[in-house]
Design an enzyme around this catalytic site. Structure first.
Site, PDB file in Angstrom:
ATOM      1  N   HIS A  54       0.854  -1.206   0.000  1.00  0.00           N
ATOM      2  CA  HIS A  54       0.000   0.000   0.000  1.00  0.00           C
ATOM      3  C   HIS A  54       0.880   1.243   0.000  1.00  0.00           C
ATOM      4  O   HIS A  54       1.486   1.612   1.001  1.00  0.00           O
ATOM      5  CB  HIS A  54      -0.915  -0.002   1.229  1.00  0.00           C
ATOM      6  CG  HIS A  54      -1.934   1.100   1.221  1.00  0.00           C
ATOM      7  ND1 HIS A  54      -3.285   0.875   1.389  1.00  0.00           N
ATOM      8  CD2 HIS A  54      -1.810   2.436   1.053  1.00  0.00           C
ATOM      9  CE1 HIS A  54      -3.944   2.025   1.338  1.00  0.00           C
ATOM     10  NE2 HIS A  54      -3.058   2.998   1.138  1.00  0.00           N
ATOM     11  N   HIS A  56       1.233   5.266  -2.221  1.00  0.00           N
ATOM     12  CA  HIS A  56       0.630   6.200  -3.192  1.00  0.00           C
ATOM     13  C   HIS A  56       1.768   6.816  -4.000  1.00  0.00           C
ATOM     14  O   HIS A  56       2.320   7.844  -3.609  1.00  0.00           O
ATOM     15  CB  HIS A  56      -0.158   7.302  -2.478  1.00  0.00           C
ATOM     16  CG  HIS A  56      -1.359   6.804  -1.741  1.00  0.00           C
ATOM     17  ND1 HIS A  56      -2.634   6.902  -2.246  1.00  0.00           N
ATOM     18  CD2 HIS A  56      -1.487   6.202  -0.531  1.00  0.00           C
ATOM     19  CE1 HIS A  56      -3.494   6.387  -1.378  1.00  0.00           C
ATOM     20  NE2 HIS A  56      -2.829   5.949  -0.324  1.00  0.00           N
ATOM     21  N   GLN A 149      -9.749   9.067  -4.852  1.00  0.00           N
ATOM     22  CA  GLN A 149      -9.378   9.773  -3.621  1.00  0.00           C
ATOM     23  C   GLN A 149     -10.474  10.718  -3.118  1.00  0.00           C
ATOM     24  O   GLN A 149     -10.677  10.883  -1.935  1.00  0.00           O
ATOM     25  CB  GLN A 149      -8.081  10.568  -3.840  1.00  0.00           C
ATOM     26  CG  GLN A 149      -7.634  11.415  -2.657  1.00  0.00           C
ATOM     27  CD  GLN A 149      -7.198  10.595  -1.452  1.00  0.00           C
ATOM     28  OE1 GLN A 149      -6.111  10.047  -1.398  1.00  0.00           O
ATOM     29  NE2 GLN A 149      -8.081  10.479  -0.451  1.00  0.00           N
ATOM     30  N   HIS A 207      -9.658   1.686   0.742  1.00  0.00           N
ATOM     31  CA  HIS A 207      -9.322   2.507   1.915  1.00  0.00           C
ATOM     32  C   HIS A 207     -10.572   2.459   2.782  1.00  0.00           C
ATOM     33  O   HIS A 207     -11.567   3.110   2.475  1.00  0.00           O
ATOM     34  CB  HIS A 207      -9.051   3.957   1.503  1.00  0.00           C
ATOM     35  CG  HIS A 207      -7.666   4.215   1.025  1.00  0.00           C
ATOM     36  ND1 HIS A 207      -7.183   3.722  -0.140  1.00  0.00           N
ATOM     37  CD2 HIS A 207      -6.659   4.962   1.573  1.00  0.00           C
ATOM     38  CE1 HIS A 207      -5.935   4.130  -0.302  1.00  0.00           C
ATOM     39  NE2 HIS A 207      -5.587   4.884   0.722  1.00  0.00           N
ATOM     40  N   GLU A 210     -10.860   4.630   7.466  1.00  0.00           N
ATOM     41  CA  GLU A 210      -9.627   5.278   7.934  1.00  0.00           C
ATOM     42  C   GLU A 210     -10.019   6.485   8.793  1.00  0.00           C
ATOM     43  O   GLU A 210      -9.872   7.644   8.415  1.00  0.00           O
ATOM     44  CB  GLU A 210      -8.743   5.716   6.742  1.00  0.00           C
ATOM     45  CG  GLU A 210      -7.340   6.136   7.201  1.00  0.00           C
ATOM     46  CD  GLU A 210      -6.442   6.619   6.069  1.00  0.00           C
ATOM     47  OE1 GLU A 210      -6.907   6.736   4.918  1.00  0.00           O
ATOM     48  OE2 GLU A 210      -5.252   6.898   6.358  1.00  0.00           O
ATOM     49  N   ASP A 306       2.538   3.351   2.796  1.00  0.00           N
ATOM     50  CA  ASP A 306       1.468   4.322   2.502  1.00  0.00           C
ATOM     51  C   ASP A 306       1.987   5.621   1.874  1.00  0.00           C
ATOM     52  O   ASP A 306       1.622   5.952   0.754  1.00  0.00           O
ATOM     53  CB  ASP A 306       0.628   4.625   3.757  1.00  0.00           C
ATOM     54  CG  ASP A 306      -0.773   5.132   3.433  1.00  0.00           C
ATOM     55  OD1 ASP A 306      -1.154   5.155   2.247  1.00  0.00           O
ATOM     56  OD2 ASP A 306      -1.508   5.493   4.366  1.00  0.00           O
ATOM     57  N   TRP A 312      -0.113  13.980   3.503  1.00  0.00           N
ATOM     58  CA  TRP A 312      -0.639  13.253   4.663  1.00  0.00           C
ATOM     59  C   TRP A 312       0.429  12.962   5.694  1.00  0.00           C
ATOM     60  O   TRP A 312       0.148  12.791   6.870  1.00  0.00           O
ATOM     61  CB  TRP A 312      -1.264  11.928   4.209  1.00  0.00           C
ATOM     62  CG  TRP A 312      -2.518  12.105   3.439  1.00  0.00           C
ATOM     63  CD1 TRP A 312      -3.793  12.058   3.938  1.00  0.00           C
ATOM     64  CD2 TRP A 312      -2.648  12.377   2.030  1.00  0.00           C
ATOM     65  NE1 TRP A 312      -4.690  12.284   2.925  1.00  0.00           N
ATOM     66  CE2 TRP A 312      -4.024  12.480   1.757  1.00  0.00           C
ATOM     67  CE3 TRP A 312      -1.744  12.558   0.984  1.00  0.00           C
ATOM     68  CZ2 TRP A 312      -4.524  12.745   0.473  1.00  0.00           C
ATOM     69  CZ3 TRP A 312      -2.222  12.831  -0.294  1.00  0.00           C
ATOM     70  CH2 TRP A 312      -3.598  12.916  -0.539  1.00  0.00           C
TER      71      TRP A 312
END
Ligand code: 17E
Ligand code: FE2
Length: 415
Positions: A54, A56, A149, A207, A210, A306, A312
């Protein structure tokens, strides 16, 4: 043909030899009497490559591009990204993604699942990552998740962008139900996810929940639908933070159902301990799902990076040992047995989640893909957060590096 000697495989007392022909493992045995090129792995722990299930890759190294995420929350991260993403070009995304993959590769990762934001009429990220996937295939297995997203329904046409991305070549259906504007839309997005996965024969990676909000229970619906379809093993629930806040009477009932469906869990320990608990004062929640309990029950669970410097999360370097170290601390997994098997959380469990088991693992008949860790056993590997000394793919070095050498003062401390 070539032969790796003094190979220390997990759980083995004695060193082994591995014979490789045309990039494939031909034989594993104590002694292989074949004359050919010989490579000495010097008794260092040798395991299948790290897996990062996982990440991005379209977001990497954008932490300071869209302005600071002052609140440190998931939702402000999405806002920052949304403001920035229109401006990026395919070339820029490719360049960043290559840099991210390179960082992971140099830490021994050979399998990556990347989410790619498809809530974009230009599909800039997807076009870039489809090209990248093709051009890096000799170095890493790259899977692409069609990830909306900004929501399948919170973003106009989001569900159609996901479907379009699957037709363009994405491997997995993604979703973000806790971000949809009402619970019903979140549920609708889960129904849509499973419908698309069945229609196009794709994997699923959502996702899911979360958030610290215990009312966020999209995992329950996702699990039920994939159980009924018989595609639990092809499904991953990422994050599932709220399940770490759920009460036991609910959690125990659900865990029985997870065992039935065979669903996989991906936890991102560094990311979620950073993003969650932001509205808590004290006690402050950790934001992790029930990793230890899943693992105890034989529910497949793995760890992932991630983010690498994105809106983030400001840090992250693709070092799965760092992720593992955080994960076993936060999840309180340090019994002798848990430490002995800890590497599974960033290797075989991730490969199982990615449905790579056919080509993954140090076994005769499989590609000669493995990493050499600077440790003589599993405990030292984890305790020392040991480095990766070499990454080997199809029997060839992706890299090799010398172990760190100390000089001077350390001589005084010789045992
Ligand atoms: N997007 C999201 O929804 N959640 C995350 N943790 C990241 C991006 C990194
Ligand atoms: Fe994510």
């Amino acid at each position: 043909m070539k032969k790796y000697v003094n190979v220390r495989l997990k759980g083995d007392k004695d060193l082994k030899q591995i014979l490789v022909e045309d990039g494939v493992i031909k034989e594993i045995a104590a002694e292989i009497p074949v004359k050919c090129e010989t490579i000495d792995l010097e008794g260092n722990l040798t395991v299948p490559p790290y897996v990062d299930p996982h990440l991005h890759l379209d977001y990497v190294f954008t932490a300071n591009i869209g302005g600071q995420n002052g609140s440190g929350t998931l939702f402000e991260g999405i806002q920052r990204w949304s403001e920035f993403k229109e401006k990026q070009t395919v070339e820029e995304v490719k360049e960043r993604a290559y840099a991210g993959i390179r960082k992971e590769m140099l830490h021994g990762v050979q399998c990556i699942r990347t989410h790619v934001d498809v809530t974009d009429p230009k599909q800039t990220s997807l076009k870039a990552l489809l090209e990248v996937k093709e051009s890096v295939k000799d170095y890493v297995d790259l899977q692409i998740v069609a990830f909306p997203q900004e929501g399948m329904y919170a973003y106009k046409g989001g569900d159609e962008f996901v479907e379009e991305a699957l037709k363009m070549g994405a491997d997995c259906v993604g979703a973000i139900p806790h971000y949809e504007l009402a619970r019903e839309f979140g549920e609708k997005s889960i129904h849509k996810t499973v419908e698309l996965a069945v229609k196009y024969d794709k994997l699923i990676d959502v996702h899911c929940d979360e958030t610290d909000d215990v009312q966020s229970r999209f995992l329950e619906l996702l699990n039920a639908l994939v159980l009924m379809e018989g595609i639990g093993s092809k499904t991953a629930a990422s994050h599932t933070c709220s399940f770490g806040s759920a009460d036991n009477s609910y959690a125990f009932r659900m865990m029985k159902l997870f065992m039935r469906s065979g669903i996989n869990f991906i936890s991102c320990p560094t990311e979620n301990i950073y993003l969650q608990g932001r509205q808590d004062s004290y006690p402050k929640r950790r934001g992790l799902t029930r990793v230890k309990e899943f693992n105890d029950l034989g529910i497949n669970v793995c760890f992932a990076q991630d983010s690498m410097s994105d809106p983030w999360y400001p840090l992250g370097n693709g070092n799965m040992m760092n992720i593992l170290d955080h994960g076993i601390h936060i999840a309180q997994m340090m019994s002798p047995e848990e430490i002995e098997n800890a590497l599974d959380l960033v290797t075989v469990n991730g490969a199982k989640t990615m449905n790579l088991s056919e080509s993954y693992g140090i076994e005769e008949g499989k590609p000669a893909n493995f990493i050499v860790i600077d440790a003589k056993n599993e405990f030292d590997a984890v305790c020392e957060r040991a480095d990766v000394l070499a990454s080997i793919r199809n029997g060839e070095y992706l890299f090799k590096k010398e172990p760190a050498k100390f000089t001077h003062a350390v001589d005084l401390l010789k045992a």
